[in-house]
Write an enzyme that holds these catalytic residues in place. Structure first.
Site, PDB file in Angstrom:
ATOM      1  N   LYS A   1      -8.277   8.228  13.934  1.00 61.41           N
ATOM      2  CA  LYS A   1      -7.505   9.186  13.137  1.00 61.41           C
ATOM      3  C   LYS A   1      -7.648  10.605  13.702  1.00 61.41           C
ATOM      4  O   LYS A   1      -6.724  11.416  13.610  1.00 61.41           O
ATOM      5  CB  LYS A   1      -7.933   9.119  11.671  1.00 61.41           C
ATOM      6  CG  LYS A   1      -7.545   7.795  11.000  1.00 61.41           C
ATOM      7  CD  LYS A   1      -6.039   7.606  10.938  1.00 61.41           C
ATOM      8  CE  LYS A   1      -5.622   6.394  10.148  1.00 61.41           C
ATOM      9  NZ  LYS A   1      -4.167   6.289   9.953  1.00 61.41           N
TER      10      LYS A   1
ATOM     11  N   TYR B   1     -12.629   3.883  13.141  1.00 55.35           N
ATOM     12  CA  TYR B   1     -11.504   4.414  12.355  1.00 55.35           C
ATOM     13  C   TYR B   1     -11.416   5.945  12.408  1.00 55.35           C
ATOM     14  O   TYR B   1     -10.344   6.491  12.721  1.00 55.35           O
ATOM     15  CB  TYR B   1     -11.610   3.898  10.917  1.00 55.35           C
ATOM     16  CG  TYR B   1     -10.514   4.351   9.993  1.00 55.35           C
ATOM     17  CD1 TYR B   1      -9.260   3.737   9.993  1.00 55.35           C
ATOM     18  CD2 TYR B   1     -10.719   5.393   9.085  1.00 55.35           C
ATOM     19  CE1 TYR B   1      -8.246   4.149   9.124  1.00 55.35           C
ATOM     20  CE2 TYR B   1      -9.718   5.806   8.216  1.00 55.35           C
ATOM     21  CZ  TYR B   1      -8.490   5.181   8.238  1.00 55.35           C
ATOM     22  OH  TYR B   1      -7.498   5.595   7.384  1.00 55.35           O
TER      23      TYR B   1
ATOM     24  N   GLY C   1       0.801  -1.229   0.000  1.00 52.81           N
ATOM     25  CA  GLY C   1       0.000   0.000   0.000  1.00 52.81           C
ATOM     26  C   GLY C   1       0.834   1.280   0.000  1.00 52.81           C
ATOM     27  O   GLY C   1       1.882   1.369  -0.649  1.00 52.81           O
ATOM     28  N   ILE C   2       0.355   2.262   0.736  1.00 50.53           N
ATOM     29  CA  ILE C   2       0.999   3.578   0.763  1.00 50.53           C
ATOM     30  C   ILE C   2       2.423   3.472   1.326  1.00 50.53           C
ATOM     31  O   ILE C   2       3.342   4.143   0.847  1.00 50.53           O
ATOM     32  CB  ILE C   2       0.147   4.573   1.595  1.00 50.53           C
ATOM     33  CG1 ILE C   2      -1.226   4.781   0.921  1.00 50.53           C
ATOM     34  CG2 ILE C   2       0.866   5.901   1.771  1.00 50.53           C
ATOM     35  CD1 ILE C   2      -2.233   5.558   1.775  1.00 50.53           C
TER      36      ILE C   2
END
Ligand SMILES: NC(=O)c1ccc[n+]([C@@H]2O[C@H](COP(=O)([O-])OP(=O)(O)OC[C@H]3O[C@@H](n4cnc5c(N)ncnc54)[C@H](OP(=O)(O)O)[C@@H]3O)[C@@H](O)[C@H]2O)c1
Length: 249
Positions: free
Chosen positions: A152, A148, A16-17
């Protein structure tokens, strides 16, 4: 911060990132990149990309001993990227609370542990930067994303809270707020909520490049894709508008 010649550690670097960030740092002349993952064997293809500069290291955000060991192994780090993160779909009022707790433990407490371990390392190396990969989800409570967004938002708050403490120690702190990015995580979200497919999706490589641009420009808040940039603009002038936009997804 000058990326050329820096010594970087990226968590969640196996896919992924995180994996795209490793490639981007190598392309911009980082001297060494510690690619961290909870399963070091999953890093083999990442190391194969540049065995002279990529060093695999075990970091499991839920295992403090791996974090402490990494801070000893990677003692020359000047730039820490807290990228690893997890999510769990559901609605807060009726989903499994254990999943909410796990996401908060990983994204908030796990990241804080890594930061606490590496701040003295970076300071000892003459200063540098910490980059926390957050999410536009920090600015609003999208109902189906369970715990989530709160995890964050907590990470965003942490990022703000440590910035004044780390500045006099020569460490700048950057928050990165991506919108939807084409990775395994977003595929899983789409599997649960196909409606998210209506939103533009950035590639991990795009997000990585824009993140490095932001670090190099000393930007505190980095919005690395077009949807994120749109939300970022709105957040500056109309935070309630962002709340409505994200809760309506
Ligand atoms: N994709 C998006 O749309 C999006 C948008 C905004 C922000 N983000 C954020 O971007 C970051 C990277 O996400 P991604 O999209 O690249 O997701 P991904 O492809 O699912 O990758 C998540 C990475 O985090 C690692 N990870 C998860 N829990 C961990 C733990 N307890 N300890 C160590 N590593 C752990 C995973 O390791 P394993 O391979 O071992 O599972 C993996 O390397 C995350 O912080 C995510 O919240 C993503």
């Amino acid at each position: 911060m000058d990326i050329e010649g820096s010594v970087v550690l990226v968590t969640g670097a196996n896919r992924g990132i995180g994996r795209a960030l490793v490639d981007a740092f190598l392309a911009r002349g980082a001297a060494r990149v510690y690619a961290a993952a909870r399963n070091p064997a999953s890093l083999d293809p990442v190391v194969a990309g540049d065995p002279a500069r990529v060093v695999p290291v075990e970091v499991d955000l839920s295992a403090p001993d791996t974090i402490a060991a990494a801070a000893t192994t990677a003692a020359d780090v000047t730039l820490l990227v807290n990228n690893a993160g997890s999510h769990g779909m559901g609605h807060l009022l009726d989903m499994d609370l254990a999943l909410v707790e796990e996401v908060m433990r990983t994204n908030y407490l796990g990241t804080l542990r890594v930061l606490r371990a590496f701040a003295p390392v970076i300071e000892g190396n003459g200063g540098g930067a910490v980059v926390n990969v957050i999410s536009i989800g920090a600015f609003g409570g999208t109902p189906s994303l369970g715990g989530y967004p709160a995890s964050k938002a907590a990470l965003h708050s942490l990022t703000q809270a440590v910035r004044p403490d780390l500045a006099p120690r020569g460490i700048s702190v950057h928050g990165v707020f991506p919108g939807p990015v084409d990775t395994d995580m977003f595929d899983d979200v789409l599997g649960h909520e196909p409606v998210f497919g209506e939103f533009p999706r950035a590639t991990a490589a795009e997000v990585a490049r824009a993140t490095l641009d932001g670090i190099a420009a000393d930007a505190e808040d980095i919005f690395p894709d077009s949807f994120a940039a749109e939300v970022g603009e709105m957040w500056r002038v109309d935070p309630k508008g962002v709340e409505r936009r994200l809760s309506g997804i």
